[in-house]
Design an enzyme around this catalytic site. Structure first.
Site, short mmCIF file in Angstrom:
data_model
loop_
_atom_site.label_atom_id
_atom_site.label_comp_id
_atom_site.label_asym_id
_atom_site.label_seq_id
_atom_site.Cartn_x
_atom_site.Cartn_y
_atom_site.Cartn_z
N CYS A 124 0.92 -1.00 -0.03
CA CYS A 124 -0.13 -0.10 -0.15
C CYS A 124 0.85 1.20 -0.01
O CYS A 124 0.47 2.11 -0.41
CB CYS A 124 -1.13 0.25 1.14
SG CYS A 124 -0.17 -0.03 2.69
N HIS A 132 -1.96 1.09 7.48
CA HIS A 132 -2.31 0.94 6.01
C HIS A 132 -2.30 2.51 5.43
O HIS A 132 -2.59 3.58 6.07
CB HIS A 132 -3.70 0.72 5.92
CG HIS A 132 -4.37 0.48 4.37
ND1 HIS A 132 -3.60 -0.21 3.52
CD2 HIS A 132 -5.42 1.06 4.03
CE1 HIS A 132 -4.04 0.00 2.38
NE2 HIS A 132 -5.42 0.55 2.61
#
Length: 732
Positions: free
Chosen positions: A198, A339
């Site tokens: 990510c 994230h």
């Protein structure tokens, strides 16, 4: 630019960013087990587990929530009830060599009914339950005990809905809603798959938007390039990789810059680079901000385009479909974030207090076609953002960039120069020198009263690389002050005091202050021509403002200087000035200099024939070089005339006075008053036997005056004999 090295030794984004937990926020959520708990790990796959009433079954399985994948029950359990949402813990051995370690997903269950069943957990994306799981975990569970009540259906427990505190900041000048997607700047949503990349997708997405915003060109950039470079992370997590778009060149690359997806398609694997790739646009700089208020993040988005941000992606985040997500899952990440996403805009009218527009990298089937509205302050979203500086450049030129900081805070208003160009740091401490020709330059930061570390940097640009991370630190600085006096305690002006780098000059009272002195130990030196100082040097340790750093000045061979001038300011040459032991003659402009005068007290006396002086003498104390010891010289004049009788014969012995001086007429009756200063005088003749006509004369003296005549007349009291005239006897 500054934080990557610090964070790289900690768990990566998309895995578990413990640096944020350690540095920014602590919300303990690690499940504490007790001896009565049954703890199950991957090693128990395929085994049988017995759980008694009153015990907890804790399942700990490795995963990567930043990919959107997590462990959940394939089928609901009839014997166990899950206690709350899963939490994510870092691996216990979080050493530098395991910097990108994945997390451990921890699920807790309570037995609610006696029985025996197969419990299967699937590792999958919860919103895509039709897809086959990437792996499964199975155990045979037997529960036993006397359970008084039937259990409720197994489900995730509700989380507290109170919103975490958030600092909004001043929104002056900002619109209530803004979205770069509405401006045509957003590029298509992508899917990172099961690789913990990510961080690469967030980095590339921000750069894609910067290029589209400035150049109007839509680029599909290669996230695989960032992944395969191996410099910022791997499929087990990583950190912002903007350096690769500026000046960093990994293996086999000869220049920096963007790489197109078509030149290195995404595979989602840690495959190293083996060949040189074509590189295109280069960014100028990038920067990170931590714990910024909402208004500051809005301004950065508005000015620089979409930014990368970091969030705790817990199980509720994974399940999100639409609406405003306001379930704070920070506790699921132990107060950290796991994230990377991109923020492309905001809307103050959505949710309880406004929301960010978030672009994810889990494909278009997640959320609202890959986007979501995330409430301000939810799940750590404002803990950390990154943004880039990009602009068009003159072909063949480069950029030099860096940051000036005071500890972790950027310092605005610092001028940074390469010798040809200079630019000021912005409000975040970032500077960018643009359109720099290839070559080597010395960068120097300056700001009044400030010191920097390093004081300068040498940087070479060219060869397809912009130069970033040319950073400077603002040093805490202090003041050193004191006074310089002579041996009699009088302040001495004009003395230069230096710490070896900075200096100050004493004022009329002998005081000085050196500004901008960093922490350290310095040798202070005093200097002024013709003087020695005690002490010299004076050592001083600086860790705060320092006062009382005094010096005493001594002139071993002092001088006395001054000028002799007339009342019109014209110098009088040839006058002598003496201190009783030494003497000197004034020059053509009337200046004099007595040298080699030992300290002491003296009487200075001027002299010159034909002049009178004001003052006639000066008492001076010599403990330093003296100047301005001046005298005013006034020229002296003559007044002359004659005293006669009625027949014109001169009369001798008559006294003529101007009130201060007097003179007696000679045998011809002539008189001359000498050394008469300019002024107005009354001349008075006197003799015991005579009266005079006139009895006095008033004259103005501004030069020699002559022709001042008087005539005698017999005094009223004179006897006749006094006037007998004896004529010479002539014999015939």
């Amino acid at each position: 630019m500054l934080v990557a090295a610090l964070f790289r030794k900690l768990a990566g984004v998309c895995t578990f960013l413990v640096i944020i937990a350690a540095t920014l926020l602590t919300l303990p959520a690690i499940v504490q087990s007790s001896p009565n708990d049954i703890v199950v790990t991957q090693a128990h796959h395929g085994t049988s587990i017995a759980v008694a009433e009153g015990q907890r079954l804790i399942i700990r399985l490795e995963g990567q929530p930043g990919t959107g994948y997590g462990w959940d029950l394939r089928e609901p359990s009839s014997l166990l009830r899950q206690a709350g949402d899963p939490v994510f813990e870092p691996l216990s051995d979080l050493s530098e060599s395991a910097a990108s370690a994945p997390t451990v997903q921890v699920m807790t269950f309570h037995p609610v009914r006696a029985g025996n069943e197969t419990l299967t957990l699937a590792y999958r994306r919860p919103w895509d339950r039709n897809a086959a799981p990437s792996r499964t975990f199975t155990i045979q569970v037997e529960t036993y005990g006397r359970f008084a009540a039937p259990p409720p259906a197994a489900q995730l427990s509700a989380l507290p809905q109170s919103l975490p505190p958030v600092t909004m900041g001043s929104s002056e000048g900002l619109p209530p809603a803004f979205n770069w997607c509405d401006q045509g700047v957003c590029t298509p949503v992508k899917d990172q798959g099961g690789c913990g990349s990510c961080w690469a997708f967030a980095t590339a997405g921000v750069v894609e938007s910067a290029i589209k915003r400035i150049d109007g060109i839509e680029r599909d950039l290669s996230e695989q390039y960032l992944l395969s470079a191996g410099t910022h992370g791997s499929c087990y997590g990583g950190m912002p990789a903007y350096d690769l778009f500026i000046g960093m060149t990994p293996a086999h690359q000869t220049e920096a810059g963007a790489v197109d997806e078509s030149d290195l398609p995404y595979t989602g694997q840690d495959t190293p680079l083996t060949r040189a790739l074509p590189h295109h646009e280069r960014m100028l700089a990038w920067n990170s901000l931590f714990n910024a208020d909402v208004a500051t993040i809005k301004r950065i988005i508005r000015e620089y385009g979409p930014v990368s941000a970091y969030v705790c992606a817990g199980p509720r985040f994974m399940w999100h479909r639409s609406g405003v997500f306001e379930t704070d899952e920070s506790a699921a990440c132990n107060g950290s974030v796991n994230h990377a996403v991109a923020l492309v805009g905001w809307d103050d009218g959505l949710g309880s207090r406004g929301a960010w527009r978030v672009r994810n990298s889990w494909g278009t089937t997640w959320g609202e076609n890959g986007y979501m509205w995330l409430g301000y302050g939810i799940s750590g979203i404002e803990q950390w953002i990154d943004y880039v500086y990009y602009d068009r450049m003159t072909p063949g030129t480069y950029a030099i960039s860096g940051r000036v900081r005071d500890r972790w805070n950027g310092v605005a208003g610092v001028s940074v120069s390469d010798g040809s160009r200079s630019v000021f740091t912005d409000q975040y401490g970032v500077y960018v020198l643009k359109n720099v020709s290839p070559g080597t330059y010395a960068l120097t930061p300056t700001r009044s009263g400030a010191a920097f570390s390093p004081a300068n940097r040498t940087v070479t640009v060219g060869n397809g690389r912009n130069s970033n991370n040319q950073n400077f630190a603002l040093l805490a600085t202090y003041r050193i002050n004191g006074r310089v006096t002579d041996s009699f305690g009088e302040g001495l002006a004009g003395v230069r005091i230096s710490d070896g780098i900075r200096s100050a000059v004493t004022d009329a009272n002998g005081n000085y202050t050196i500004e901008g002195v960093p922490f350290g130990t310095y040798a202070l030196t005093a200097s002024l021509s013709g003087y020695t100082f005690s002490p010299n040097p004076r050592w001083v340790a600086v860790n705060d403002d320092v006062s009382g750093q005094d010096f005493t000045a001594v002139c071993p061979s002092c001088t006395i200087r001054g000028r002799v001038a007339d009342s019109s300011g014209n110098g009088v040459a040839g006058a002598t000035v003496s201190d009783g032991a030494r003497s000197v003659t004034t020059d053509a402009q009337g200046y004099y200099l007595l040298t080699d005068v030992p300290p002491g007290t003296y009487t200075l006396t001027p002299s010159y024939d034909g002049y009178i002086f004001v003052p006639s003498a000066r008492s001076v104390t010599v403990s330093r070089h003296l100047s301005g010891v001046d005298f005013t010289a006034s020229p002296l004049y003559r007044i002359s005339g004659r005293v006669t009788d009625s027949t014109g014969n001169g009369v001798a012995g008559v006294t003529i006075s101007d009130g201060t001086r007097s003179v007696v007429t000679d045998g011809d009756g002539v008189f001359t008053l000498r050394d008469v200063p300019a002024g107005t005088y009354t001349l008075t003749p006197s003799h015991s036997q005579y009266a005079f006509t006139p009895s006095s004369r008033t004259i103005v003296v501004s030069g020699d005056v002559s022709g001042q005549t008087f005539r005698v007349a017999p005094a009223a009291s004179a006897s006749p004999l006094d006037y007998t005239v004896f004529l010479p006897l002539t014999i015939r």
